[in-house]
Design a protein around this motif. Structure first.
Motif, PDB file in Angstrom:
ATOM      1  N   VAL A  16      18.669  43.738 -34.515  1.00 17.50           N
ATOM      2  CA  VAL A  16      19.211  42.486 -35.030  1.00 17.50           C
ATOM      3  C   VAL A  16      20.224  42.755 -36.145  1.00 17.50           C
ATOM      4  O   VAL A  16      20.336  43.876 -36.651  1.00 17.50           O
ATOM      5  N   GLY A  17      20.919  41.717 -36.518  1.00 17.99           N
ATOM      6  CA  GLY A  17      21.948  41.830 -37.556  1.00 17.99           C
ATOM      7  C   GLY A  17      23.033  40.813 -37.233  1.00 17.99           C
ATOM      8  O   GLY A  17      23.068  40.272 -36.121  1.00 17.99           O
ATOM      9  N   ASP A  18      23.926  40.600 -38.192  1.00 14.68           N
ATOM     10  CA  ASP A  18      24.965  39.591 -37.992  1.00 14.68           C
ATOM     11  C   ASP A  18      25.904  39.981 -36.851  1.00 14.68           C
ATOM     12  O   ASP A  18      25.975  41.150 -36.452  1.00 14.68           O
ATOM     13  N   LEU A  19      26.634  39.000 -36.385  1.00 15.07           N
ATOM     14  CA  LEU A  19      27.580  39.183 -35.289  1.00 15.07           C
ATOM     15  C   LEU A  19      28.631  40.245 -35.635  1.00 15.07           C
ATOM     16  O   LEU A  19      29.168  40.257 -36.738  1.00 15.07           O
ATOM     17  N   GLY A  20      28.872  41.155 -34.705  1.00 14.16           N
ATOM     18  CA  GLY A  20      29.941  42.136 -34.870  1.00 14.16           C
ATOM     19  C   GLY A  20      29.590  43.338 -35.734  1.00 14.16           C
ATOM     20  O   GLY A  20      30.468  44.146 -36.056  1.00 14.16           O
ATOM     21  N   THR A  21      28.332  43.476 -36.115  1.00 13.45           N
ATOM     22  CA  THR A  21      27.950  44.617 -36.961  1.00 13.45           C
ATOM     23  C   THR A  21      27.833  45.910 -36.155  1.00 13.45           C
ATOM     24  O   THR A  21      27.809  47.000 -36.727  1.00 13.45           O
ATOM     25  N   GLY A  22      27.723  45.772 -34.818  1.00  9.06           N
ATOM     26  CA  GLY A  22      27.699  46.963 -33.961  1.00  9.06           C
ATOM     27  C   GLY A  22      26.383  47.182 -33.216  1.00  9.06           C
ATOM     28  O   GLY A  22      26.134  48.288 -32.727  1.00  9.06           O
ATOM     29  N   LYS A  23      25.578  46.152 -33.102  1.00 12.01           N
ATOM     30  CA  LYS A  23      24.276  46.285 -32.428  1.00 12.01           C
ATOM     31  C   LYS A  23      24.421  46.774 -30.988  1.00 12.01           C
ATOM     32  O   LYS A  23      23.786  47.739 -30.573  1.00 12.01           O
ATOM     33  N   THR A  24      25.276  46.092 -30.237  1.00 13.01           N
ATOM     34  CA  THR A  24      25.468  46.457 -28.826  1.00 13.01           C
ATOM     35  C   THR A  24      26.070  47.858 -28.722  1.00 13.01           C
ATOM     36  O   THR A  24      25.670  48.660 -27.884  1.00 13.01           O
ATOM     37  N   SER A  25      27.014  48.160 -29.621  1.00 13.16           N
ATOM     38  CA  SER A  25      27.658  49.482 -29.610  1.00 13.16           C
ATOM     39  C   SER A  25      26.654  50.594 -29.903  1.00 13.16           C
ATOM     40  O   SER A  25      26.714  51.667 -29.299  1.00 13.16           O
ATOM     41  N   ILE A  26      25.751  50.347 -30.826  1.00 10.26           N
ATOM     42  CA  ILE A  26      24.738  51.347 -31.186  1.00 10.26           C
ATOM     43  C   ILE A  26      23.821  51.608 -29.992  1.00 10.26           C
ATOM     44  O   ILE A  26      23.526  52.758 -29.649  1.00 10.26           O
ATOM     45  N   ILE A  27      23.418  50.545 -29.337  1.00  7.19           N
ATOM     46  CA  ILE A  27      22.529  50.694 -28.172  1.00  7.19           C
ATOM     47  C   ILE A  27      23.252  51.420 -27.042  1.00  7.19           C
ATOM     48  O   ILE A  27      22.703  52.324 -26.420  1.00  7.19           O
ATOM     49  N   ARG A  28      24.511  51.047 -26.793  1.00  9.24           N
ATOM     50  CA  ARG A  28      25.246  51.714 -25.698  1.00  9.24           C
ATOM     51  C   ARG A  28      25.465  53.187 -26.002  1.00  9.24           C
ATOM     52  O   ARG A  28      25.406  54.026 -25.107  1.00  9.24           O
TER      53      ARG A  28
END
Ligand code: GDP
Ligand code: MG
Length: 187
Positions: A16-28
């Protein structure tokens, strides 16, 4: 080892975290080892699975729940959080306002999910990621003050923090190992 001696755990982890912080990028980066500068923002929730051979007789299956930033504080998060055993809260070091979101996300987690009764029912282990450190070299943002962030983690119930870059693949593996270790200690 024979099959009977193998242990296998499935852990649901919230990212979790605010929009655009890189959550999806970190997972990918963590799951597929890829990075792109133009992901679409996540709508609702995405899942990713990473299977880790933790030791000769232990397999950990991590189910990463990538929750869209917009959902914060809605009633939706309660459903998403159900049965999670750990969480990763992400902020973007180039946008200080996303650090303000960190305590809110942590509170949201602590009020909506707890460890199973068999594990004492306390707060789930949570780590903090200061993401996009590669941009410091480009003149954006700055390194965290370690003393300050240690103290912040203490006061807000985070296990610890890591500076990460999904772009440079920096510290993501280390951070995740730290979280898994903490969950394994509860087994
Ligand atoms: P989310 O909304 O938290 O899922 O964030 P995204 O993963 O969609 O990332 C938002 C933007 O930040 C995208 O343009 C990414 O390419 C970029 N981004 C994510 N992580 C990093 C990083 O570590 N370094 C840099 N330079 N950009 C990043
Ligand atoms: Mg996303």
């Amino acid at each position: 080892k024979t099959l009977a001696e193998m242990r296998e755990y499935l852990y649901k982890i919230l990212v979790v975290g605010d929009l655009g912080t890189g959550k999806t990028s970190i997972i990918r980066r963590y799951v597929h080892n890829i990075f792109s500068s133009n992901y679409k923002s996540t709508i609702g929730v995405d899942f990713a699975l990473k299977v880790i051979q933790w030791g000769p007789d232990l397999i950990v299956r991590l189910q990463l729940w990538d929750i869209a930033g917009q959902e914060r504080f809605g009633n939706m998060t309660r459903v998403y959080y159900k049965e999670a055993l750990g969480a990763i809260v992400v902020y973007d070091i180039t946008r200080p306002q996303t650090f303000e979101g960190v305590t809110k996300w942590k509170k949201d987690i602590d009020t909506k999910v707890a460890l199973p009764d068999a594990w004492g029912g306390g707060q789930i282990p949570v780590i903090l990621l200061a993401n996009k450190t590669d941009l410091i070299g480009e003149g954006h943002g700055q390194h965290a003050n370690p003393t300050e962030l240690d103290q912040f983690c203490n006061e807000n119930g985070f296990l610890t923090w890591f500076e990460t870059s999904a772009k440079d693949n920096s510290n993501i593996e280390e951070a995740t190992r730290h979280l898994i270790s903490a969950i394994l200690k509860l087994e």
